[in-house]
Design an enzyme around this catalytic site. Structure first.
Site, short mmCIF file in Angstrom:
data_model
loop_
_atom_site.label_atom_id
_atom_site.label_comp_id
_atom_site.label_asym_id
_atom_site.label_seq_id
_atom_site.Cartn_x
_atom_site.Cartn_y
_atom_site.Cartn_z
N ASN A 191 0.99 -1.14 0.04
CA ASN A 191 0.20 -0.05 0.18
C ASN A 191 0.80 1.30 0.05
O ASN A 191 1.54 1.57 1.07
CB ASN A 191 -1.01 -0.03 1.37
CG ASN A 191 -1.70 1.00 1.38
OD1 ASN A 191 -1.93 1.97 0.32
ND2 ASN A 191 -2.36 1.49 2.57
N LYS A 249 0.03 4.23 -0.33
CA LYS A 249 -0.68 5.37 0.33
C LYS A 249 -0.40 6.80 -0.53
O LYS A 249 -0.42 6.32 -1.83
CB LYS A 249 0.02 5.63 1.72
CG LYS A 249 0.03 4.49 2.75
CD LYS A 249 -0.06 4.66 4.07
CE LYS A 249 -0.16 3.11 4.96
NZ LYS A 249 0.08 3.45 6.27
N HIS A 266 -9.31 0.83 5.07
CA HIS A 266 -8.25 1.22 5.69
C HIS A 266 -8.24 2.35 7.04
O HIS A 266 -9.05 3.11 6.85
CB HIS A 266 -7.10 1.75 4.82
CG HIS A 266 -5.68 1.71 5.45
ND1 HIS A 266 -5.12 2.76 6.29
CD2 HIS A 266 -4.54 0.85 5.18
CE1 HIS A 266 -3.84 2.47 6.61
NE2 HIS A 266 -3.71 1.22 5.93
N GLU A 289 -6.65 4.67 7.99
CA GLU A 289 -6.38 6.17 7.64
C GLU A 289 -7.80 6.59 6.89
O GLU A 289 -8.17 7.90 7.16
CB GLU A 289 -5.55 6.44 6.66
CG GLU A 289 -4.13 6.21 7.57
CD GLU A 289 -2.84 5.48 6.77
OE1 GLU A 289 -2.89 5.59 5.52
OE2 GLU A 289 -1.79 4.84 7.27
N GLU A 318 -4.81 -4.87 10.37
CA GLU A 318 -3.84 -3.72 10.83
C GLU A 318 -4.18 -3.13 12.13
O GLU A 318 -4.92 -2.20 12.29
CB GLU A 318 -3.92 -2.94 9.59
CG GLU A 318 -3.47 -3.39 8.37
CD GLU A 318 -3.11 -2.73 7.51
OE1 GLU A 318 -2.10 -2.68 6.59
OE2 GLU A 318 -3.86 -1.41 7.26
N GLY A 333 3.03 2.46 10.78
CA GLY A 333 3.92 3.49 10.54
C GLY A 333 4.84 3.93 11.72
O GLY A 333 5.36 5.12 11.95
N SER A 347 3.93 -2.19 10.34
CA SER A 347 5.51 -1.96 10.44
C SER A 347 5.96 -3.33 9.91
O SER A 347 6.95 -3.93 10.59
CB SER A 347 5.88 -1.77 11.79
OG SER A 347 5.41 -0.40 12.16
P1 13P Z 1 3.28 0.37 7.63
O1 13P Z 1 3.82 -0.76 6.90
O2 13P Z 1 3.90 1.63 7.18
O3 13P Z 1 3.29 0.38 9.42
O4 13P Z 1 1.84 0.66 7.03
C1 13P Z 1 0.85 -0.66 7.17
C2 13P Z 1 -0.10 0.00 6.40
O5 13P Z 1 -1.09 0.77 6.71
C3 13P Z 1 -0.62 -0.82 5.21
O6 13P Z 1 -2.00 -0.63 4.89
#
Ligand code: 13P
Length: 250
Positions: free
Chosen positions: A9, A11, A95, A97, A167, A173, A213
């Site tokens: 992803n 983003k 997601h 976010e 997740e 992140g 992560s």
């Molecule tokens: P990270 O791998 O940067 O922690 O992000 C995970 C994520 O949100 C994948 O959709």
């Protein structure tokens, strides 16, 4: 159908030239024989470029979001038909976010899951608790509610066509990964939830990915858990070498 999957992803990262570089790096170092299905989710503007450049490679193209309507006056939105026309066959839905920053509710996500399945796009449906819920030991309840509200109206046959991504928000992140035991515990819980609602065969057919992560250093141990079928990778998917190393962790 249950399979091993590693999805990146991206983003809101990578303009067109960065997308070109990342895809080149990826295709150059990707082994011929893959032990997992590989998916990349670049931003909308680069989906067609990704599809055209990955046509002869075993890498699927995924959108990071979809709209729940067919077409019409929805300024700024992208329809499923548009996504299909540029080769998309997976979509990230729900997601954290999008839930957090854009206030996407379970009711809306239910519509997005439906829209996705109706158009033969596989939703990568994301669930996961925030830190206070984990600390209050409410993480199972949160995930249960997210899954029930947006997906348990589906028939067993429909449900087999979705992929779930667990997740935990506190691991996204932050560099703070769930331990392999925490991931396995939640993945098993999700599978049991599906078995209870439908049946064991359905539960065994669903791929459940872990995200938060994931890095080359921890992927092998996480992917080695019996109910973890792969990963949804954020930051590490922006580096071809790291992403390929994660893919090779199976
Ligand atoms: P990270 O791998 O940067 O922690 O992000 C995970 C994520 O949100 C994948 O959709």
């Amino acid at each position: 159908m249950r399979k091993k999957i590693v999805a990146g992803n991206w983003k809101m990262n990578c303009d067109l030239s960065e997308t070109k570089n990342l895809l080149e790096g990826l295709t150059q170092s990707l082994p011929n024989l893959l032990s997992a299905e590989v998916i990349v989710a670049p931003p909308f503007t680069n989906l067609q470029f990704a599809f055209d450049n990955l046509k002869n490679r075993p890498i699927h193209v995924c959108s990071q979001n979809i709209n729940e309507n067919d077409s019409g006056a929805f300024t700024g939105e992208i329809s499923v038909a548009m996504l299909k026309s540029v080769g998309v066959n997976y979509a990230i839905v729900g997601h954290s976010e999008r839930r957090e920053i854009y206030n996407e509710t379970d009711e809306l996500l239910k519509k997005k899951v439906n829209q996705s399945l109706k158009n033969n796009i596989t939703p990568l449906f994301c669930v996961g608790e925030k830190l206070p819920a984990r600390e209050a030991e409410k993480h199972f309840d949160v995930v249960k509610e997210q899954i029930e509200k947006a997906t348990f109206h589906l028939s067993a046959d429909e449900f087999k066509n979705i992929v779930i991504a667990y997740e935990p928000v506190w691991a996204i992140g932050t560099g703070k990964t769930a331990s392999p035991e925490q991931a396995q515990e939640m993945h098993l819980y999700i599978r049991e939830l599906i078995a209870k609602k439908y049946n064991q065969t359905t539960a065994d057919e669903v791929s459940i990915l872990y995200g938060g992560s994931v890095k080359p250093a921890n992927a092998k141990e996480i992917f080695g858990q019996p109910d973890v079928d792969g990963g949804l990778i954020g930051g590490a998917s922006l580096n071809a070498e790291d992403f390929v190393a994660i893919i090779k962790s199976f």
